[in-house]
Design a protein around this motif. Structure first.
Motif, PDB file in Angstrom:
ATOM      1  N   ALA A  43       0.945  -1.132  -0.140  1.00 18.78           N
ATOM      2  CA  ALA A  43      -0.159  -0.088   0.145  1.00 18.78           C
ATOM      3  C   ALA A  43       0.958   1.211   0.026  1.00 18.78           C
ATOM      4  N   ARG A  44       1.935   1.338   0.951  1.00 23.09           N
ATOM      5  CA  ARG A  44       2.842   2.456   0.859  1.00 23.09           C
ATOM      6  C   ARG A  44       3.650   2.730  -0.429  1.00 23.09           C
ATOM      7  N   VAL A  45       3.913   1.641  -1.148  1.00 24.93           N
ATOM      8  CA  VAL A  45       4.798   1.691  -2.406  1.00 24.93           C
ATOM      9  C   VAL A  45       3.587   2.140  -3.625  1.00 24.93           C
ATOM     10  N   GLU A  46       2.398   1.411  -3.597  1.00 22.08           N
ATOM     11  CA  GLU A  46       1.617   1.927  -4.800  1.00 22.08           C
ATOM     12  C   GLU A  46       0.495   2.813  -4.590  1.00 22.08           C
ATOM     13  N   ARG A  47       0.344   2.818  -3.287  1.00 20.93           N
ATOM     14  CA  ARG A  47      -0.809   4.061  -2.995  1.00 20.93           C
ATOM     15  C   ARG A  47      -2.025   3.859  -3.811  1.00 20.93           C
ATOM     16  N   PRO A  48      -2.676   2.632  -3.818  1.00 23.11           N
ATOM     17  CA  PRO A  48      -3.864   2.440  -4.350  1.00 23.11           C
ATOM     18  C   PRO A  48      -5.151   3.035  -4.128  1.00 23.11           C
ATOM     19  N   ASP A  49      -6.283   2.951  -5.036  1.00 23.94           N
ATOM     20  CA  ASP A  49      -7.276   3.747  -4.512  1.00 23.94           C
ATOM     21  C   ASP A  49      -8.106   2.816  -3.456  1.00 23.94           C
ATOM     22  N   VAL A  50      -8.147   1.685  -3.854  1.00 20.97           N
ATOM     23  CA  VAL A  50      -8.767   0.492  -2.957  1.00 20.97           C
ATOM     24  C   VAL A  50      -7.957  -0.567  -2.678  1.00 20.97           C
ATOM     25  N   ILE A  51      -8.191  -1.174  -1.396  1.00 25.48           N
ATOM     26  CA  ILE A  51      -7.430  -2.443  -1.105  1.00 25.48           C
ATOM     27  C   ILE A  51      -8.437  -3.394  -0.604  1.00 25.48           C
ATOM     28  N   LEU A  52      -8.457  -4.596  -1.283  1.00 26.71           N
ATOM     29  CA  LEU A  52      -9.511  -5.797  -0.718  1.00 26.71           C
ATOM     30  C   LEU A  52      -8.590  -6.531   0.288  1.00 26.71           C
ATOM     31  N   MET A  53      -9.108  -6.286   1.444  1.00 23.59           N
ATOM     32  CA  MET A  53      -8.374  -6.986   2.521  1.00 23.59           C
ATOM     33  C   MET A  53      -9.015  -8.087   3.305  1.00 23.59           C
ATOM     34  N   ASP A  54      -8.364  -9.175   3.289  1.00 24.90           N
ATOM     35  CA  ASP A  54      -8.731 -10.206   3.924  1.00 24.90           C
ATOM     36  C   ASP A  54      -8.614  -9.984   5.595  1.00 24.90           C
ATOM     37  N   ILE A  55      -9.312 -10.684   6.405  1.00 21.49           N
ATOM     38  CA  ILE A  55      -9.017 -10.466   7.821  1.00 21.49           C
ATOM     39  C   ILE A  55      -8.020 -11.339   8.362  1.00 21.49           C
ATOM     40  N   ARG A  56      -8.167 -12.860   8.178  1.00 19.34           N
ATOM     41  CA  ARG A  56      -7.417 -13.768   8.760  1.00 19.34           C
ATOM     42  C   ARG A  56      -5.995 -13.940   7.865  1.00 19.34           C
ATOM     43  N   MET A  57      -5.013 -13.243   8.122  1.00 19.58           N
ATOM     44  CA  MET A  57      -3.659 -13.491   7.574  1.00 19.58           C
ATOM     45  C   MET A  57      -2.672 -13.554   8.396  1.00 19.58           C
ATOM     46  N   PRO A  58      -1.456 -14.287   8.087  1.00 19.88           N
ATOM     47  CA  PRO A  58      -0.283 -14.283   9.054  1.00 19.88           C
ATOM     48  C   PRO A  58       0.212 -12.951   8.998  1.00 19.88           C
ATOM     49  N   ASP A  59       1.304 -12.845   9.906  1.00 22.42           N
ATOM     50  CA  ASP A  59       2.286 -11.800   9.987  1.00 22.42           C
ATOM     51  C   ASP A  59       1.544 -10.338   9.991  1.00 22.42           C
ATOM     52  N   GLY A  60       0.555 -10.279  10.983  1.00 20.09           N
ATOM     53  CA  GLY A  60      -0.347  -8.991  10.970  1.00 20.09           C
ATOM     54  C   GLY A  60      -1.423  -9.262  10.416  1.00 20.09           C
ATOM     55  N   ASP A  61      -2.669  -9.330  10.842  1.00 23.01           N
ATOM     56  CA  ASP A  61      -3.918  -9.842  10.167  1.00 23.01           C
ATOM     57  C   ASP A  61      -4.327  -8.502   9.628  1.00 23.01           C
ATOM     58  N   GLY A  62      -5.668  -8.692   8.856  1.00 27.30           N
ATOM     59  CA  GLY A  62      -6.390  -7.592   8.231  1.00 27.30           C
ATOM     60  C   GLY A  62      -6.658  -6.269   8.989  1.00 27.30           C
ATOM     61  N   LEU A  63      -7.106  -6.688  10.334  1.00 26.53           N
ATOM     62  CA  LEU A  63      -7.509  -5.681  11.176  1.00 26.53           C
ATOM     63  C   LEU A  63      -6.277  -4.800  11.666  1.00 26.53           C
ATOM     64  N   TRP A  64      -5.246  -5.207  11.834  1.00 32.15           N
ATOM     65  CA  TRP A  64      -3.826  -4.583  12.281  1.00 32.15           C
ATOM     66  C   TRP A  64      -3.580  -3.636  10.715  1.00 32.15           C
ATOM     67  N   ALA A  65      -3.518  -4.436   9.730  1.00 34.40           N
ATOM     68  CA  ALA A  65      -3.070  -3.734   8.703  1.00 34.40           C
ATOM     69  C   ALA A  65      -4.067  -2.486   8.204  1.00 34.40           C
ATOM     70  N   THR A  66      -5.264  -2.583   8.567  1.00 37.81           N
ATOM     71  CA  THR A  66      -6.225  -1.589   8.074  1.00 37.81           C
ATOM     72  C   THR A  66      -5.808  -0.525   8.895  1.00 37.81           C
ATOM     73  N   GLY A  67      -5.488  -0.527  10.475  1.00 41.55           N
ATOM     74  CA  GLY A  67      -5.241   0.417  11.191  1.00 41.55           C
ATOM     75  C   GLY A  67      -3.835   1.102  10.692  1.00 41.55           C
ATOM     76  N   GLU A  68      -2.685   0.175  10.298  1.00 46.23           N
ATOM     77  CA  GLU A  68      -1.831   0.818   9.938  1.00 46.23           C
ATOM     78  C   GLU A  68      -2.108   1.702   8.701  1.00 46.23           C
TER      79      GLU A  68
END
Length: 220
Positions: A43-68
């Motif tokens: 996200a920080r490299v591409e700066r997209p308009d939309v991210i389709l984000m799964d919740i249950r992922m390893p190494d930081g789940d989708g909830l954490w990633a959304t907040g970041e």
């Protein structure tokens, strides 16, 4: 061109979404991620308009990633859409409060997925009225006390009326009918409210309406 990143730990899901969205002339998938941390990096490299984000992922789940992502000023134009297996996933309400712009279920019809990406890119509501009410009831039930009501001070009385109806899940047309306004005037009011409250999109106006007590579960 709407720029999209797909974040999901299942390669088949990523590939399917990628192929479907890239087939549209106005949508381009500019990156994929299989972990929460990778989603933030892409996200920080591409700066997209939309991210389709799964919740249950390893190494930081989708909830954490959304907040970041939502907390990064450089990504103010990026809208996160949670993609989940279940409509009432326990983490969905938390994700909305973390800054997600809405959510979809993974068995969404292809045409609806495409429409949803366009809607999210435009900052419009991405929750059906029924889902909005169920979801925000969960948000409201998790509140220990109403939010500081001073956040509503910048709003006129008419704008508070409009915000209340947004919180109830009404569309601009329905708000106009209720308040005897044209849909365009209702839309203008909504845009001004978003600007005054610093809301990223319409979904977050619904959250504010519940958190400040303008709307309470069961009112509508």
């Amino acid at each position: 061109m709407i720029r999209v990143v797909v974040a999901d730990d299942q390669q088949l899901i990523r590939a399917g979404f990628h192929a479907l969205l890239d087939s549209e002339p106005d949508i381009e998938v500019v990156g994929e991620a299989s972990t929460g941390a990778e989603a933030v990096r892409v996200a920080r490299v591409e700066r997209p308009d939309v991210i389709l984000m799964d919740i249950r992922m390893p190494d930081g789940d989708g909830l954490w990633a959304t907040g970041e992502i939502v907390g990064d000023p450089a990504l103010a134009g990026t809208h996160v859409v949670i993609v989940t297996t279940f409509e009432l996933d326990d983490y969905v309400a938390q994700a909305i409060r973390a800054g997600a712009s809405g959510f979809l279920v993974k068995d969404t019809e292809p045409v609806e997925l495409i429409r949803s990406v366009r809607v999210a890119a435009g900052g419009e509501a991405l929750l059906s009225p029924g889902v909005t009410k169920r979801l925000l009831v969960r948000v409201a039930s998790g509140l220990k006390a109403p939010a500081d009501l001073s956040v509503l001070d910048p709003l006129t009385e008419r704008e508070r009326d409009v915000l209340t109806l947004v919180g109830a899940g009404l569309t601009n047309t329905e708000i106009g009918e209720r308040l005897f306004l044209s849909p365009l005037t209702a839309k203008t009011h909504v845009s001004r409210i978003m600007s005054k409250l610093g809301a990223r999109d319409r979904v977050h106006l619904v959250v504010v309406a519940y958190e400040t007590g303008l709307v309470q579960p069961g009112w509508y």
